[in-house]
Design a protein around this motif. Sequence first.
Motif, PDB file in Angstrom:
ATOM      1  N   HIS A   1     -13.758   3.684  -8.251  1.00  0.00           N
ATOM      2  CA  HIS A   1     -12.563   4.531  -8.174  1.00  0.00           C
ATOM      3  C   HIS A   1     -11.472   3.815  -8.955  1.00  0.00           C
TER       4      HIS A   1
ATOM      5  N   HIS B   1     -12.790   0.234 -10.547  1.00  0.00           N
ATOM      6  CA  HIS B   1     -13.355  -0.947  -9.885  1.00  0.00           C
ATOM      7  C   HIS B   1     -14.174  -0.507  -8.682  1.00  0.00           C
TER       8      HIS B   1
ATOM      9  N   ASP C   1      -7.887   4.000  -7.956  1.00  0.00           N
ATOM     10  CA  ASP C   1      -6.690   3.789  -7.117  1.00  0.00           C
ATOM     11  C   ASP C   1      -5.525   4.729  -7.405  1.00  0.00           C
TER      12      ASP C   1
ATOM     13  N   TRP D   1      -1.034  -1.932  -2.280  1.00  0.00           N
ATOM     14  CA  TRP D   1      -0.476  -1.714  -3.620  1.00  0.00           C
ATOM     15  C   TRP D   1       1.000  -2.073  -3.647  1.00  0.00           C
TER      16      TRP D   1
HETATM   17 FE   LIG Z   1      -9.311   0.162  -5.075  1.00  0.00          FE
END
Ligand SMILES: [Fe+2]
Length: 234
Positions: A153, A211, A155, A230
């Motif tokens: 994915h 990743h 993010d 994040w």
């Molecule tokens: Fe991630």
Amino acid sequence: MELDASADAALVRRFFDRSGRVHIAGILKADAAKAVFSCLAEQTPWQLSIHDDQGPRDIPARSFEQIEPSLRAELSRRVDRAAARGFAYRFSNCRIDTAEDARAVPLILRRFHEFLNSPPLLQFARVATGFDDITFADAQATLYNPGDFLTCHDDDVKGKNRRVAYVFNFTPLWRVEWGGLLAFPDAYGHLHEAFTPAFNAVNLMRVPMVHTVTQVATFAAAGRYSITGWFRAS
Ligand SMILES: [Fe+2]
Ligand SMILES: O=C(O)CCC(=O)C(=O)O
């Protein structure tokens, strides 16, 4: 909670600029890293978090192994089926900033979230990555046990303004063959790079970037502990 004196944001930036990601060893003062690890290993109330073909779900169990066997078999089939085709995951977590009951989150984890949002740390994140508009960090603790994974994915979620993903590693004992690698495939599907779980290190990566966390081997003899989230703009 404090960064180690050796943490040098300008130096990190030189590496981050090349590939949009970096692994920084020895990021925290040693005592802080030890305190967070013992909290994760001994005091954290874990729940299981999965994503199958029906979407994300939290399950009140510390790990997959602790779910009642018939439900476990059913969930296992669903998560594996979803992972065979696309996005899926299975790991344990403890939400920190978005916990339903903040009092159930161990004090050290709440302190860590405050530390991530303190002016010096946010300044470190801005200088280390070049994203000047970072204003805050969200956070969850995660634990990957044998069989756990997170498929590829990037993010990027519309409206969340995620600039840089971070993964603080609190895994004192690991071997590369135990899996749980934070891996970055290239355009040909080969692994371009992968970060092995470590102790007192942080991985930073630009959003979006593809990743995956590779599946933890059945024979892994320890847990993969992290605090992750994040750095975001408002
Ligand atoms: Fe991630
Ligand atoms: O745990 C990691 O290394 C990465 C986690 C991740 O990619 C995510 O939570 O989106």
